[in-house]
Scaffold this active site. Structure first.
Site, PDB file in Angstrom:
ATOM      1  N   GLY A   1      -9.815   3.274   0.810  1.00  0.00           N
ATOM      2  CA  GLY A   1     -11.191   3.266   0.321  1.00  0.00           C
ATOM      3  C   GLY A   1     -12.060   2.395   1.220  1.00  0.00           C
ATOM      4  O   GLY A   1     -13.215   2.716   1.495  1.00  0.00           O
ATOM      5  N   THR A   2     -11.490   1.304   1.677  1.00  0.00           N
ATOM      6  CA  THR A   2     -12.208   0.410   2.589  1.00  0.00           C
ATOM      7  C   THR A   2     -12.620   1.145   3.866  1.00  0.00           C
ATOM      8  O   THR A   2     -13.753   1.006   4.332  1.00  0.00           O
ATOM      9  CB  THR A   2     -11.324  -0.814   2.929  1.00  0.00           C
TER      10      THR A   2
ATOM     11  N   THR B   1      -2.950  10.732  14.002  1.00  0.00           N
ATOM     12  CA  THR B   1      -2.064  11.626  13.257  1.00  0.00           C
ATOM     13  C   THR B   1      -2.153  11.337  11.767  1.00  0.00           C
ATOM     14  O   THR B   1      -2.101  10.185  11.345  1.00  0.00           O
ATOM     15  CB  THR B   1      -0.610  11.458  13.750  1.00  0.00           C
TER      16      THR B   1
ATOM     17  N   CYS C   1     -11.200 -20.462  -7.746  1.00  0.00           N
ATOM     18  CA  CYS C   1      -9.845 -20.946  -7.439  1.00  0.00           C
ATOM     19  C   CYS C   1      -8.867 -19.808  -7.203  1.00  0.00           C
ATOM     20  O   CYS C   1      -7.820 -19.989  -6.594  1.00  0.00           O
ATOM     21  CB  CYS C   1      -9.321 -21.798  -8.585  1.00  0.00           C
TER      22      CYS C   1
END
Lengths: 395, 152
Positions: A71-72, A237, A325
């Protein structure tokens, strides 16, 4: 130990039928789709079948589907490829402040190359308003990219309405549908967008494969140069087994969408209602109604997300958080920040993302395991102590 | 999620000395919720020794584990000894922390130091010269200390 996976935003499982469909393309049909012999023919036919299956999922023509590695990649391709193809017409790009990093950072890269980027704010529910988009548009706006839904908070954006605004201005419109593709119905003709990104691992397909739907006749500059795979738009490919898996997952998603949605929404509502009822000072993030069927995202006040995740993990529960964090860069989720959630509240971000394999028992297990965890962390929290003291003061 | 050592997990899952001390002799609060971590240390001092140490922490797993071990390390120590509990000693005692969590060990040592400062202030003593003087010692540890501090 009981286990419950409620982190489908990270990735869904691969359905057994999908895995079965993929296996022959590792084992037997290993040819290169570009080759002109039986081995190649088999692989090529499999890719074309998958292309048809993905096209059917979003109501497009098969030849408008370009397979990518994620998706990126589809988002990078759309933003950089369309902007570059249009740069003689203008240099202005519009995105929202809650886009995925693959869109945000692509836009930033373009900014460094001389493009101008406007980032539209969202409201407290994470909605992008069509009026805000309209206001941002300029004569030299060439591309607008607004996500179909934000997987972190679940808000579904009014893409069809935004598309009308964008069309009037004559710019191209891309939508990142990674969170919605295979989850809620998509018809590219109704959405009236020009490009749309998908990722297979968000709808029970394998990781490492995605697709960009690109309206026929739209010019795009490839990210990768090389051979003429994918009509010369994506060299390299093809990952045949993964593409076959994405096709199968798309077919299953299309056929099973309405029962899946009903199942996910029922579990989501049970989780949201149960959690809000049992844990005080809990805020539902995202839009209350216009949200993804599997998304239950919260901010739990006075405590921090990573600590919650670790204690949940010790009970066999997988979830995620947008707290500073939790992120490797120690930055609060840009989505929560853009929605105007104060940083100390955003630190208590906790996200459950449901999948088709989740059950009512899973939800009830979370509802049983979480309250003592929250209690325990609040007992330890100086913020909670101060809050209690201030309450006593009021009385 | 970062990969924590067994010691960190132990102190996170079973934190020692959680709580507040009523009528504490010194209180030290560091960090703030906006930055993500906040720690408050409470100390009780008897004959120049820390007879009790308690803490409350808002923060991640590392922050909680750091508070717990720092309180354990300080318990029963003289004020001078407790001053020598540095961030790198805290991190070492925890068998290491992920790089991006090292700042949590700073907070633990700071909160403890601040509680001692607060105690001395209440006693009417000047505290400025006593702060962290051990860190200026030209030891290998001191050098490592400096590498950690700029993260603040």
């Amino acid at each position: 130990m009981k286990k419950a996976y409620l982190d489908n935003i990270a990735t869904t499982l691969v359905l057994p039928e999908v895995l079965e469909a993929m296996l022959p393309y590792f084992r037997d049909v290993y040819g290169n789709p570009a080759s002109l012999h039986d081995w190649g023919d088999g692989a090529r036919e499999a890719i074309e079948e998958a292309r048809g299956q993905v096209a059917a999922l979003i109501g497009s023509r098969p030849e408008e589907i370009i397979f990518t590695g994620s998706g990126t990649e589809a988002n990078n391709f759309a933003i950089k490829g369309l902007a570059q193809a249009q740069q003689s017409r203008g240099k202005h790009i519009v995105i929202s402040g809650i886009e995925h990093f693959s869109v945000l950072h692509s836009a930033k890269t373009l900014e460094k190359r001389g493009f101008e980027v406007t980032r539209i704010p969202v409201d407290r529910h994470g909605l992008v308003h069509p009026d805000a988009v309209a206001k941002s548009l300029r004569e030299d706006t060439i591309l607008v990219s607004i996500m179909h839904a934000n997987s972190e908070v679940g808000t579904i954006e009014p893409i069809a309405e935004i598309a009308k605004v964008v069309k009037r201005a004559g710019a191209l419109f891309h939508t990142d549908a990674v969170a919605t593709g295979g989850t809620i119905p998509i018809d590219v003709k109704e959405l009236e967008v020009d490009a749309l990104s998908l990722a297979a691992n968000q709808f029970y397909g394998p990781k490492g494969v995605g697709a960009l739907w690109l309206r026929k006749g739209t010019r795009i500059i490839p990210l990768l140069d090389g051979g003429v795979q994918e009509e010369g738009r994506r060299a390299g490919t093809e990952n045949v087994p993964a593409i076959v898996g994405m096709g199968k997952a798309a077919e299953l998603a299309r056929q099973g969408m309405s029962p899946r949605t009903a199942h996910l929404s029922r579990l989501r509502d049970r989780l949201i209602q149960g959690l809000i009822a049992t844990i005080d000072h809990t805020i539902l993030t995202g839009h209350p109604g216009q949200r993804l069927p599997g998304n239950a995202s919260f901010c739990i006040e006075f405590i921090e997300g990573e600590a919650m995740l670790m204690l949940l993990a010790s009970e066999g529960i997988a979830a995620s958080s947008g707290s500073a964090c939790t992120s490797r860069a120690l930055k609060t989720s840009h989505v929560l920040t853009a929605m105007g959630i104060p940083p100390e509240i955003a630190q208590g971000s906790l996200l459950f993302s449901l999948g088709v394999d989740n059950t009512e028992e899973d939800v009830d297990y979370v509802l049983e395991a979480l309250p003592p965890i929250v209690d325990r962390l609040r007992q330890m929290s100086p913020l909670y102590g101060k809050f209690l003291k201030s309450q006593r003061g009021v009385r | 999620m970062p990969v924590y050592s067994e010691k960190v997990m132990d102190h996170f899952m079973k934190p020692r000395n959680v709580g507040e001390i009523e009528n504490a002799d010194g209180v030290g609060e560091v960090g703030n919720p906006v930055c993500g971590d906040m720690m408050t240390f409470y100390i009780k001092v008897k004959d120049n020794r820390l007879s009790d140490v308690k803490f409350k922490t808002f923060g991640c797993g590392a922050a909680i584990a750091v508070s717990s071990i720092a309180s354990e390390m300080a318990m029963g120590k003289t004020l001078e000894e407790a001053r020598k509990i540095t961030p790198s000693l805290v991190a070492k005692e925890l068998e290491g922390l992920p790089k991006n969590k090292l700042h949590c060990s700073n907070l633990g040592a700071q909160a403890l130091n601040k509680a001692i400062d607060n105690y001395l202030e209440r006693q009417g003593q000047k505290v400025t010269t006593k702060r962290r003087k051990n860190e200026n010692e030209p030891t290998a540890r001191g050098k490592r200390e400096k590498a950690v501090l700029p993260l603040l």
